[in-house]
Design a protein around this motif. Structure first.
Motif, PDB file in Angstrom:
ATOM      1  N   LEU B 130       0.837  -1.207   0.000  1.00 25.64           N
ATOM      2  CA  LEU B 130       0.000   0.000   0.000  1.00 25.64           C
ATOM      3  C   LEU B 130       0.874   1.261   0.000  1.00 25.64           C
ATOM      4  CD1 LEU B 130      -2.928   1.212   0.303  1.00 25.64           C
ATOM      5  CD2 LEU B 130      -2.435   1.336   2.746  1.00 25.64           C
ATOM      6  N   VAL B 131       1.980   1.213   0.750  1.00 19.98           N
ATOM      7  CA  VAL B 131       2.837   2.391   0.885  1.00 19.98           C
ATOM      8  C   VAL B 131       4.268   2.031   0.471  1.00 19.98           C
ATOM      9  CG1 VAL B 131       3.718   4.148   2.478  1.00 19.98           C
ATOM     10  CG2 VAL B 131       1.437   3.162   2.850  1.00 19.98           C
ATOM     11  N   HIS B 132       4.888   2.924  -0.295  1.00 21.45           N
ATOM     12  CA  HIS B 132       6.267   2.673  -0.706  1.00 21.45           C
ATOM     13  C   HIS B 132       7.113   3.928  -0.512  1.00 21.45           C
ATOM     14  CE1 HIS B 132       5.677   5.083  -4.379  1.00 21.45           C
ATOM     15  NE2 HIS B 132       4.446   4.639  -4.291  1.00 21.45           N
ATOM     16  N   ASP B 133       8.409   3.714  -0.357  1.00 22.87           N
ATOM     17  CA  ASP B 133       9.387   4.802  -0.387  1.00 22.87           C
ATOM     18  C   ASP B 133       9.107   5.952   0.568  1.00 22.87           C
ATOM     19  OD1 ASP B 133      10.975   3.561  -2.362  1.00 22.87           O
ATOM     20  OD2 ASP B 133       9.489   4.121  -3.875  1.00 22.87           O
ATOM     21  N   GLY B 134       9.101   5.660   1.845  1.00 21.15           N
ATOM     22  CA  GLY B 134       8.999   6.717   2.849  1.00 21.15           C
ATOM     23  C   GLY B 134      10.339   6.924   3.534  1.00 21.15           C
ATOM     24  N   TYR B 135      10.349   7.737   4.540  1.00 20.39           N
ATOM     25  CA  TYR B 135      11.569   7.909   5.328  1.00 20.39           C
ATOM     26  C   TYR B 135      11.207   8.498   6.676  1.00 20.39           C
ATOM     27  CZ  TYR B 135      11.181  12.874   4.095  1.00 20.39           C
ATOM     28  OH  TYR B 135      10.717  14.140   3.939  1.00 20.39           O
ATOM     29  N   LEU B 136      12.162   8.409   7.572  1.00 23.47           N
ATOM     30  CA  LEU B 136      11.961   8.948   8.905  1.00 23.47           C
ATOM     31  C   LEU B 136      13.271   9.636   9.305  1.00 23.47           C
ATOM     32  CD1 LEU B 136       9.717   8.928  11.001  1.00 23.47           C
ATOM     33  CD2 LEU B 136      10.611   6.780  11.878  1.00 23.47           C
ATOM     34  N   ASP B 137      13.165  10.866   9.769  1.00 22.56           N
ATOM     35  CA  ASP B 137      14.348  11.578  10.250  1.00 22.56           C
ATOM     36  C   ASP B 137      14.508  11.320  11.733  1.00 22.56           C
ATOM     37  OD1 ASP B 137      15.149  12.629   7.849  1.00 22.56           O
ATOM     38  OD2 ASP B 137      13.858  14.400   8.027  1.00 22.56           O
ATOM     39  N   LEU B 338       3.202  16.277  13.434  1.00 21.69           N
ATOM     40  CA  LEU B 338       4.112  15.150  13.605  1.00 21.69           C
ATOM     41  C   LEU B 338       5.104  15.414  14.736  1.00 21.69           C
ATOM     42  CD1 LEU B 338       4.547  14.119   9.890  1.00 21.69           C
ATOM     43  CD2 LEU B 338       3.200  12.991  11.666  1.00 21.69           C
ATOM     44  N   PRO B 339       5.619  14.381  15.355  1.00 22.88           N
ATOM     45  CA  PRO B 339       6.431  14.516  16.571  1.00 22.88           C
ATOM     46  C   PRO B 339       7.594  15.495  16.438  1.00 22.88           C
ATOM     47  CG  PRO B 339       5.914  12.227  16.193  1.00 22.88           C
ATOM     48  CD  PRO B 339       5.381  12.960  15.014  1.00 22.88           C
ATOM     49  N   ALA B 340       8.262  15.488  15.281  1.00 22.89           N
ATOM     50  CA  ALA B 340       9.419  16.374  15.122  1.00 22.89           C
ATOM     51  C   ALA B 340       8.976  17.829  15.262  1.00 22.89           C
ATOM     52  CB  ALA B 340      10.071  16.135  13.768  1.00 22.89           C
ATOM     53  N   VAL B 341       7.841  18.130  14.663  1.00 26.20           N
ATOM     54  CA  VAL B 341       7.298  19.492  14.722  1.00 26.20           C
ATOM     55  C   VAL B 341       6.871  19.806  16.152  1.00 26.20           C
ATOM     56  CG1 VAL B 341       5.488  21.016  13.840  1.00 26.20           C
ATOM     57  CG2 VAL B 341       6.531  19.287  12.337  1.00 26.20           C
ATOM     58  N   ARG B 343       8.001  18.513  18.915  1.00 29.32           N
ATOM     59  CA  ARG B 343       9.171  18.696  19.792  1.00 29.32           C
ATOM     60  C   ARG B 343       9.765  20.085  19.637  1.00 29.32           C
ATOM     61  NH1 ARG B 343      10.429  13.347  18.525  1.00 29.32           N
ATOM     62  NH2 ARG B 343      11.652  14.115  16.769  1.00 29.32           N
ATOM     63  N   ALA B 344       9.861  20.530  18.384  1.00 22.78           N
ATOM     64  CA  ALA B 344      10.420  21.861  18.137  1.00 22.78           C
ATOM     65  C   ALA B 344       9.557  22.923  18.818  1.00 22.78           C
ATOM     66  CB  ALA B 344      10.491  22.109  16.635  1.00 22.78           C
ATOM     67  N   ARG B 345       8.255  22.733  18.739  1.00 25.81           N
ATOM     68  CA  ARG B 345       7.316  23.674  19.346  1.00 25.81           C
ATOM     69  C   ARG B 345       7.499  23.690  20.870  1.00 25.81           C
ATOM     70  NH1 ARG B 345       1.992  23.025  21.066  1.00 25.81           N
ATOM     71  NH2 ARG B 345       1.616  21.001  20.090  1.00 25.81           N
ATOM     72  N   LEU B 346       7.659  22.509  21.469  1.00 25.87           N
ATOM     73  CA  LEU B 346       7.820  22.431  22.925  1.00 25.87           C
ATOM     74  C   LEU B 346       9.120  23.101  23.365  1.00 25.87           C
ATOM     75  CD1 LEU B 346       6.560  18.827  23.830  1.00 25.87           C
ATOM     76  CD2 LEU B 346       5.304  20.965  23.740  1.00 25.87           C
ATOM     77  N   VAL B 347      10.168  22.816  22.595  1.00 25.74           N
ATOM     78  CA  VAL B 347      11.467  23.402  22.944  1.00 25.74           C
ATOM     79  C   VAL B 347      11.373  24.926  22.860  1.00 25.74           C
ATOM     80  CG1 VAL B 347      13.864  23.652  22.202  1.00 25.74           C
ATOM     81  CG2 VAL B 347      12.820  21.369  22.326  1.00 25.74           C
ATOM     82  N   GLN B 355      12.745  16.375  28.021  1.00 26.01           N
ATOM     83  CA  GLN B 355      11.386  16.090  28.518  1.00 26.01           C
ATOM     84  C   GLN B 355      10.360  15.989  27.383  1.00 26.01           C
ATOM     85  OE1 GLN B 355      10.321  18.946  31.498  1.00 26.01           O
ATOM     86  NE2 GLN B 355      11.462  17.884  33.105  1.00 26.01           N
ATOM     87  N   THR B 356      10.757  16.433  26.191  1.00 33.43           N
ATOM     88  CA  THR B 356       9.775  16.455  25.096  1.00 33.43           C
ATOM     89  C   THR B 356       9.340  15.045  24.724  1.00 33.43           C
ATOM     90  OG1 THR B 356      11.553  16.466  23.466  1.00 33.43           O
ATOM     91  CG2 THR B 356      10.643  18.605  24.113  1.00 33.43           C
ATOM     92  N   ALA B 357      10.290  14.109  24.761  1.00 33.29           N
ATOM     93  CA  ALA B 357       9.966  12.745  24.334  1.00 33.29           C
ATOM     94  C   ALA B 357       8.864  12.158  25.207  1.00 33.29           C
ATOM     95  CB  ALA B 357      11.209  11.874  24.388  1.00 33.29           C
TER      96      ALA B 357
END
Lengths: 527, 517
Positions: B130-137, B338-341, B343-347, B355-357
């Motif tokens: 169903l899903v192809h070629d993604g990534y995670l930073d 998304l979590p990365a966004v 976390r940046a907002r919390l910081v 503590q963000t995690a």
């Protein structure tokens, strides 16, 4: 015990029975009792208790058709009484209300055993109803019982049942065809006016041809497969057996519907099968398939087929020869695709959850021992063929290649239907053959399906109806039924029946078995 | 791939002795010149209401074989129908992982015999997922404290079904050698997603970071609670080593990784085992290895002498799944922050990075946002959410959602501390009370009922402090003589006199004043 049979009821068509019941001339209970009586007397069942079971193979009699594996006598009588009560109360009932019928033992029915003709499922009582079974009940058709079949619907003679052979009511020394041989024998032997069969590569049409019946494989996806124990999922389709085209139309109408529980169920509305049924064939173009005649077809069968074409011409149809160039390799493709799917579908019979279990020290050994003991030779053969065809390194050469052929055959049909309205061929290359004649020769047995398999691969509707009688090779003076196959475009089951109805009217075939070894039909019978 | 072939307990083990190594890679994991290569296969159970092919409930923890029907127990004749919600959820996660959605895809059958697989084939996806070629930073914190972002490619995300659970009764606890086995099919047919990464991972920290980040994304999308300890998220690691610049080495598949920590330990162990074996002139076998958490090592589970032939073919009971653009876009609308966004907002709001995690992965973001919106200080709210709230809920065996605790409660609690009404210790007691009331009582109400309030009124406190100073002349002399530590005893006495409700900071300040003048 001497028993009085009611040939007036057991030889009547479903339409006539329904009419008599609606008019109050006879009750549903009387109709059901008449059929139960005849089954008890002629079919080789132990007529005791709420569910009558088939005699064990060793006790079967050569004069018994052995159509039924289980007769749900008590449930049938209760259902009939209920219908009579509701009719008396003025309730609106369906057009076939009170008509009894036989159900192939491959469809589940809550509370009744379902064996698929296999030791593997001996004693299994399904916890749910097949959609077909539910539709039949909703239409107030009364199920008499479950009919014998080739194990897991694999076979063309009903000799592959683990519970003994079924015999042809026209000649009890001959096979009724298969795999729905029990359903065919039940209707041909006047044990039921109607029956449900299933057709994967011809398993309704070929037995219908061999027993002088109308038998139809509807367009794939128009009758739900939910509760139909799968042989080859992409091909399996339930359909009607009847002694008249009108009865087959009525039964197919009762069972076809979109089913949200079957993903392959077509959402399209199927044309009303009865609307143009009697419009005749004048002006229709009927194609004769060049590749489905000639070599391998018995002369008697060919003669009846030629006479059928003349009859259709006389009715005003135009006969045209057409080609299905890929059809000759259809059989090979079918015998790869169907076993491939079967090898996976039948994996669930492992002794863990239901049916037979042969105990062994480990789970793996238990699986193996159970499957070794539970499956018959033909089922094992097809599981092995299918497993091989799907194996890494062979998949492309076998399964994938067969799938491509399947697409080509569907294209062939599409092209043919650009030229003609329907296609015809003999249903089976032979008339009913003797029990045991091909039992040890799988390839000869597979050739029975040569004319029926192409329509299965294409998913199109096809039926067989009686076209006449022919002499069997090596049996001078014999007269056995020959079937005419009519194939129509996808979802044009209505057109298929329209041609069949006109042909039936012109043929005047008498569905009552006759001949020296035919099942006896009426009167006093002593056990 | 979800390979559950019967374990082979008789296979010889191949643990190699680990020779001392001197020259090592910069992180000290492997000898100089060696490189670790890891790819992860993560299974995520979807929290749809019903199973993948039937209407049975997906609830966890029911009595065995109560959430079952003819479909998920593989009764003859039963047929599967695709759960549309599961497809949309899979699509949502795929989009969150930056993947492409196949406009059309289908299901295949993966054929193998195992008693907890009801049909003896698993419906899965094969040629077109169903899903192809993604990534995670993935953010990785280096030894010097700097944070580096590494991108891990995701090859595919495909849909399949979970199996039942076997319980083996007997000495071994495994199928092999069991006296008898019982099977619970409640889990059978629960929708499962398999997320397959590229072998882009070069160190255990990135592997752990990837798993943690994937867990955060899954939780943020809400498609699963991704609890590794309950098995709603499961991870297998494909591990190999090679000398820099060489072709990929033979990999082993490591199973039974039940936490992020296990993953890190197992990858470290397995990498070192492989290098040691190769340095000794040995070779790596293609095999599946079992991580033993207590022994801290991997053991051979079964050897893959040849690739298992699953005889995949298109499932004829199912039809193609079509994902028209309109549907994909409708699902994309559901994408959360998304979590990365986050976390940046919390910081940016002042929350310490470490503590963000806890907030993002701990599932308390909604509470954080609500508390901050209600006026709570982000730093304090985060501190509470990451610390005491988690601890107290765990002690009460409650989830945040079930606790009745709201963001408004947290804002109020933090405000009561900030204005000096409650000490931190008192606030913990109040939090306890709020949780005990199931959230029906606000912190102020609980504090009031329990008489929790700091004595910070200067006049009142000064009087008590003066009394303590007067009554403890010897100690006071001692302090004045230079024993500053002795002041603790006096603070204790003030606390005792106020039943612990004195503001400790103020008490200390007043004592200093009165003693040192």
């Amino acid at each position: 015990m001497a028993a009085t049979q009611r040939p007036d009821l057991t030889q009547a068509s479903a339409a006539d029975l329904a009419g008599s019941m609606a008019a109050g001339e006879v009750s549903a209970r009387e109709v059901v009792d008449a059929h139960l009586e005849r089954i008890a007397v002629v079919d080789g069942v132990d007529a005791q208790g709420p569910v009558w079971s088939a005699k064990t193979a060793g006790r079967l009699d050569a004069d018994e058709p052995h159509a039924f594996l289980a007769v749900t006598a008590e449930a049938a009588r209760d259902h009939a009484d209920d219908i009579d009560r509701r009719r008396a109360a003025g309730e609106h009932l369906g057009p076939l209300a009170g008509v009894p019928l036989a159900l192939k033992d491959v469809l589940t029915m809550r509370g009744a055993p379902t064996t698929c003709g296999s030791r593997m499922l001996e004693g299994w009582i399904p916890p749910y109803d097949a959609t077909v079974t539910r539709k039949l009940r909703e239409a107030d058709l009364v199920v008499l019982g479950k009919t014998n079949m080739d194990e897991f619907a694999m076979g063309s003679s009903t000799e592959n049942s683990a519970f003994g052979d079924t015999r042809n009511p026209w000649d009890l020394d001959r096979v009724p065809g298969g795999s729905s041989g029990g359903s065919a024998a039940a209707v041909a032997g006047m044990l039921a006016p109607l029956a449900i069969g299933t057709d994967t590569g011809g398993s309704i049409r070929q037995p219908a041809a061999l027993t002088g019946l109308v038998g139809a494989k509807p367009t794939y996806g128009t009758v739900s497969r939910y509760g139909l124990v799968a042989f080859a999922s992409s091909l399996d389709q339930a359909g009607p057996f009847a002694r008249t085209v009108g009865d087959a139309v009525a039964l197919q109408t009762a069972i076809q519907a979109h089913d949200p529980r079957d993903s392959t169920s077509v959402p399209d509305v199927v044309p009303d099968l009865g609307l143009h049924l009697q419009d005749g064939v004048a002006g229709l173009k009927i194609g004769v398939v060049r590749e489905l005649q000639g070599e391998g077809f018995e002369p008697g069968v060919e003669a009846v087929f030629q006479a059928s074409l003349e009859r259709l011409t006389a009715l005003g149809a135009e006969i045209v020869e057409v080609s299905l160039p890929t059809a000759p390799v259809g059989l090979a493709a079918y015998y790869l695709i169907a076993p491939s799917e079967a090898s996976s579908n039948l994996a669930r019979f492992d002794g863990v959850r239901y049916g037979l279990r042969v105990d062994a020290p480990t789970a793996e050994e238990m699986n193996a021992a159970t499957r070794a003991a539970g499956f018959g030779a033909e089922v094992k053969r097809r599981i092995m063929i299918g497993t091989h065809a799907l194996s890494s390194g062979y998949y492309d050469a076998y399964y994938l290649q067969a799938s491509k052929i399947r697409t080509l055959i569907a294209n062939d049909f599409r092209a043919a239907f650009d030229q003609v309205d329907v296609l015809v061929s003999p249903t089976s290359p032979t008339v009913a053959f003797n029990l045991g004649a091909k039992a040890d020769d799988p390839l000869a047995m597979y050739l029975n399906d040569v004319a029926t398999v192409p329509a299965s691969l294409a998913g199109i509707p096809a039926l067989s109806l009686p076209a006449g009688l022919a002499e069997a090779p090596g049996a001078p003076g014999s007269a056995l039924p020959v079937g005419l196959q009519i194939m129509a475009p996808l979802l044009r089951d209505d057109l298929m029946y329209r041609v069949a109805w006109a042909f039936e009217q012109a043929t005047g075939f008498d569905p009552r078995p006759s001949g020296p070894r035919a099942i006896h039909l009426d009167g006093e019978v002593s056990p | 791939m979800n390979d559950v072939t019967a374990p082979d307990a008789t296979a010889p083990d191949a643990n190699a002795s680990m020779g001392a190594t001197t020259d090592t890679t910069p992180d000290g994991l492997l000898p100089e010149g060696w490189e670790l290569v890891v790819g992860l296969e993560v299974h995520v159970e979807l929290q749809t209401t019903s199973k993948m092919w039937c209407g049975c409930s997906t609830d966890f923890g029911g009595d065995p074989n109560t959430n079952v029907c003819e479909v998920c127990t593989g009764q003859p004749g039963a047929l599967p129908v695709v759960n549309a919600q599961a497809v949309k959820d899979a699509m949502l996660l795929g989009l969150a992982l930056n993947g492409g959605i196949a406009p059309r895809c289908r299901f295949h059958r993966k054929n193998y015999f195992y008693p907890d697989l009801a049909k003896n084939y698993q419906i899965s996806q094969y040629d077109v997922p169903l899903v192809h070629d993604g990534y995670l930073d993935v953010d990785v914190t280096l030894d010097d404290g700097t944070v580096e972002t590494r991108r891990v490619g995701i090859e595919r995300l495909h849909m399949e079904e979970d199996t039942g659970k076997s319980m083996h009764v007997g000495d071994t606890g495994r199928l092999h050698g069991a006296d008898r086995s019982l099977i619970d099919y409640n889990r059978c047919g629960i929708p499962l997603l398999e997320v397959v990464s590229h072998p882009d991972i070069r160190d255990p920290e990135t592997a752990q970071g990837y798993l943690r980040e994937l867990q955060s994304v899954v939780i943020a999308t809400g498609v699963s609670d991704a609890r590794m300890e309950e098995g709603s998220m499961r991870c297998d690691a494909n591990v190999s080593v090679r000398r820099y610049g060489e072709e990929l080495g033979t990999r082993t598949e490591v199973k039974n990784l039940n936490s992020v920590r296990s993953l890190g330990r197992a990858v470290r162990y397995e990498a070192q085992r492989q290098v040691a074996l190769l340095q000794d002139g040995g070779s790596i076998r293609m095999e599946t290895r079992h991580w033993d958490e207590s022994k801290g090592l991997t053991e051979t589970l079964r050897v893959k002498e040849s690739v298992t032939d699953y005889r995949y073919f298109p499932d004829p009971d199912l039809v193609e799944i079509l994902s028209p653009v309109a549907l994909v876009e409708a699902v994309r609308e559901r994408l959360p922050e998304l979590p990365a966004v986050t976390r940046a907002r919390l910081v940016a709001a002042g929350v310490p990075r470490d503590q963000t995690a806890a907030i993002v992965t701990g599932g308390s973001l909604a509470w954080f946002d609500e508390a901050v919106a209600a006026g709570g200080s982000p730093t304090s709210v985060a501190n509470w959410l990451a610390g005491d709230v988690v601890g107290q809920l765990a002690a009460a065996n409650l989830s945040l959602a079930d606790s009745g605790l709201t963001g408004a409660h947290l804002a109020e609690l933090v405000a009561l501390i900030d204005d000096g009404t409650l000490s931190t210790k008192m606030a913990r007691q109040v939090l306890d009370g709020v949780i005990a009331s199931g959230g029906t009582k606000a912190p102020a109400v609980v504090a009031d009922e329990q008489g929790l309030k700091q004595v910070s009124d200067e006049g009142e406190l000064r009087e008590i402090v003066a009394g303590v100073v007067a009554a403890n002349e010897a100690t006071v002399v001692d302090i004045r003589g230079g024993n500053a530590k002795a002041i603790g005893a006096l603070v204790g006495q003030v606390m005792k006199a106020t039943k612990g409700q004195a503001d400790p900071r103020k008490t200390n300040q007043l004592l200093q004043e009165l003693i040192h003048g």
